[in-house]
Design a protein around this motif. Sequence first.
Motif, short mmCIF file in Angstrom:
data_model
loop_
_atom_site.label_atom_id
_atom_site.label_comp_id
_atom_site.label_asym_id
_atom_site.label_seq_id
_atom_site.Cartn_x
_atom_site.Cartn_y
_atom_site.Cartn_z
N VAL A 125 0.86 -1.18 0.00
CA VAL A 125 0.00 0.00 0.00
C VAL A 125 0.90 1.23 0.00
N LEU A 126 0.71 2.09 -0.97
CA LEU A 126 1.54 3.29 -1.14
C LEU A 126 0.73 4.52 -0.72
N ALA A 127 1.31 5.32 0.18
CA ALA A 127 0.60 6.50 0.67
C ALA A 127 1.43 7.77 0.58
N ALA A 128 2.62 7.69 -0.04
CA ALA A 128 3.51 8.84 -0.08
C ALA A 128 3.36 9.57 -1.41
N ALA A 156 -2.96 2.05 -3.85
CA ALA A 156 -2.74 3.40 -3.35
C ALA A 156 -3.77 3.72 -2.29
N SER A 157 -3.37 4.53 -1.30
CA SER A 157 -4.31 4.97 -0.26
C SER A 157 -4.04 6.44 0.01
N ASN A 158 -5.04 7.28 -0.27
CA ASN A 158 -4.85 8.73 -0.17
C ASN A 158 -5.33 9.35 1.13
N TRP A 159 -6.34 8.76 1.74
CA TRP A 159 -6.91 9.35 2.96
C TRP A 159 -7.68 8.24 3.66
#
Length: 374
Positions: free
Chosen positions: A282-285, A308-311
């Motif tokens: 999971v990429l959040a940067a 991807a995880s944005n919020w």
Amino acid sequence: MPKINAARLHVPGHPLQVETVDKPAPGPKEVLVKVAACGLVPNSYNVVNGHTPFTLPDLPAVFGLDAAGTVEAVGEHVLGIEVGEQVYVDPHMTCDTCHQCRKGRQDLCVHGCLRSYMATRSDGRLLNQNRTGGLSEYLLAPDARVARLPESIDLLTAARFGYIGTSFGALCKGELRPGQTLLINGVTGTLGVAAVAIALGMGATRILGVGRNRKLLARVQQMAPDRVETVSSEDGVDLAAWARGRTGGAGVDVLYDCLGVGGQGNSTNALLRGVKPGGCAVLAAGGVEGQISQSYAEVVARDVRVLASNWFTSGEIDQMIAMIAAGVIDLSFLEHRPFPLAQVNDAFELVGSRPGGFANVVVLPASLEAPVGV
């Protein structure tokens, strides 16, 4: 019209100015919050200094991403939120009418933005409709963006919930389960330290952390010495092999990448080989450069998903608050660094120095003098 104090940015790279502005009044579906605390994170320093590829609100604007306080008034059509309640104000704004919103993917809203901060994929129209952030004595928020807080959660801690919630949402998206293993890239930062505390509460039995600052890495490991192990990326170690070696050769169940702005995706790409077949990354940067790639043969043989995880969602923030209130997630690692509104620029300088994920830099908008007894 009554006046209130607020810190406004007029020119990126210039100091914010504490000025008087009109006190807002809630519309039918809005909540007026008296802001007790507004949290700052390292990327907020980049944003106010113009070091970001994303869209900023039209200036001057009142910045301040994460706000917590007390409800002072509610609009006539607001249900379930009462005057006097403690709340966290979620800054994630969505249009709720686009295709993505209507199918339940508000995280992909074509107009989505973080109020009084930036817009990552839109032209900024929604951003400019919501230009008053938490560096103000009072803040208006849509009722759907207000999360109620139990009295057991102090407001300085709640002013960090945007970034704690980001890590919570990411680990939920990665489907981290009790008894599983987690690898965190960027473990000493704001998102990384929070992820350790959350993963411990979620029941992860082994947490591996990668960072650079050896002093902070040692502090992370002390959060749970029997379950947390760290390594410096500057030690010349094959990090994927290290992760596999710490999991009996299998690899970790979940990789959470939360490198800071300016980080390189090459390390993330290498760490994918430390995830077990069938696992998840999971990429959040959002500020990381580089490419993530897997060969066709790797995809077929290993089936490692990259997400991807944005919020976070409204349901996730409520779940996280309940876990914190019950003591399941322990946030006692936070070291509060409070500043009065008059010293807002000092607060930005401190957070811009990247003090690490244990420091909680907070501005107290109701205080123009140095806070006492916090």
